[in-house]
Scaffold this active site. Sequence first.
Site, short mmCIF file in Angstrom:
data_model
loop_
_atom_site.label_atom_id
_atom_site.label_comp_id
_atom_site.label_asym_id
_atom_site.label_seq_id
_atom_site.Cartn_x
_atom_site.Cartn_y
_atom_site.Cartn_z
N LYS A 90 -19.30 3.05 -7.45
CA LYS A 90 -20.52 3.06 -6.64
C LYS A 90 -20.41 4.07 -5.50
CE LYS A 90 -21.72 -1.76 -7.63
NZ LYS A 90 -21.99 -3.11 -7.07
N THR A 144 -1.50 4.85 -21.79
CA THR A 144 -1.45 3.45 -21.38
C THR A 144 -2.39 2.60 -22.24
OG1 THR A 144 -3.25 3.58 -19.77
CG2 THR A 144 -1.06 4.25 -19.02
N LYS A 145 -2.17 1.29 -22.23
CA LYS A 145 -3.06 0.38 -22.95
C LYS A 145 -4.48 0.49 -22.41
CE LYS A 145 0.52 -3.00 -24.14
NZ LYS A 145 0.99 -4.40 -23.96
N PHE A 146 -4.60 0.57 -21.10
CA PHE A 146 -5.91 0.72 -20.45
C PHE A 146 -6.57 2.01 -20.93
CE2 PHE A 146 -8.44 2.61 -17.06
CZ PHE A 146 -9.28 1.58 -16.72
N GLU A 147 -5.81 3.08 -20.98
CA GLU A 147 -6.34 4.37 -21.40
C GLU A 147 -6.78 4.33 -22.86
OE1 GLU A 147 -4.85 9.04 -21.50
OE2 GLU A 147 -3.44 7.42 -21.09
N ASP A 153 -8.20 3.10 -9.03
CA ASP A 153 -9.53 2.49 -9.02
C ASP A 153 -10.58 3.58 -8.79
OD1 ASP A 153 -11.88 1.01 -8.48
OD2 ASP A 153 -10.70 -0.65 -7.69
N ASP A 182 0.85 -1.19 0.00
CA ASP A 182 0.00 0.00 0.00
C ASP A 182 0.89 1.25 0.00
OD1 ASP A 182 -1.76 2.07 0.57
OD2 ASP A 182 -2.93 0.90 2.01
#
Length: 244
Positions: free
Chosen positions: A157, A222-225, A153, A130
């Site tokens: 919710k 990034t790939k995620f982006e 993250d 962490d």
Amino acid sequence: MSQPSDAFRHEAARPHEPLRTFHPRRAALGRDRSDALTRLFPRFGFSVHDEAAPFPRTSDGLLDTAALFGRRAPLVLEIGPGMGETTAAMAQADPDRDYLAVEVHLPGLANLLLLVERLGLTNLRVAHGDALELARHALPPDSLDAVHAFFPDPWPKARHHKRRLIQPEHVALLRSRLRPGGTLHVATDWAPYAEQMVEVLAADEGLASAGPVPRPPHRPVTKFEARAIATGRPSTDVIARRTA
């Protein structure tokens, strides 16, 4: 040196620990990444939580970055580097600063270690655990040149918003570890979280934030982006500078 199976035992929060901003995920490592943890983690990494894989300490018990990197240089804290491609690229392009990437998910940690080896990076180290705990207990005030948190993250919710990384108490902690003039750079592809990032950074009296900015050239996509952009979710970058 301990074996990785000992060094990576920390997954669940202890009862007295602050609420976590991440959700542990289990994923198969595969042969190459398992091998990376065995070979490379003892050389380039340490555990935030487990004394079986300790970090070098100064006489007052804090992280000894000079011993960790073998030199004294401005330090960048990377929170949640994912699979590590962006962090490795930024470290490679920025050899005058040292990068400490803190990640809880083992596949990403292992992949980043492989990139460190493949690219021959001497200014990048990894930590398992962490990042807020590391900042809280092991990093002295005014010790960081920059903090990066790219695509943390979003906890979409409403009942989970308290787990988001970018909120006042966490930002105050990270700001206190920045040197005066140091920067806090965050990014997200989740629009409601972007709004919260802008509001929280603007409200911190020790930071100067101009609000959302275009992605700076030094932060690779990034790939995620890229996948998010392809589905119509543009990214937002927010950069704030410590003033007090």
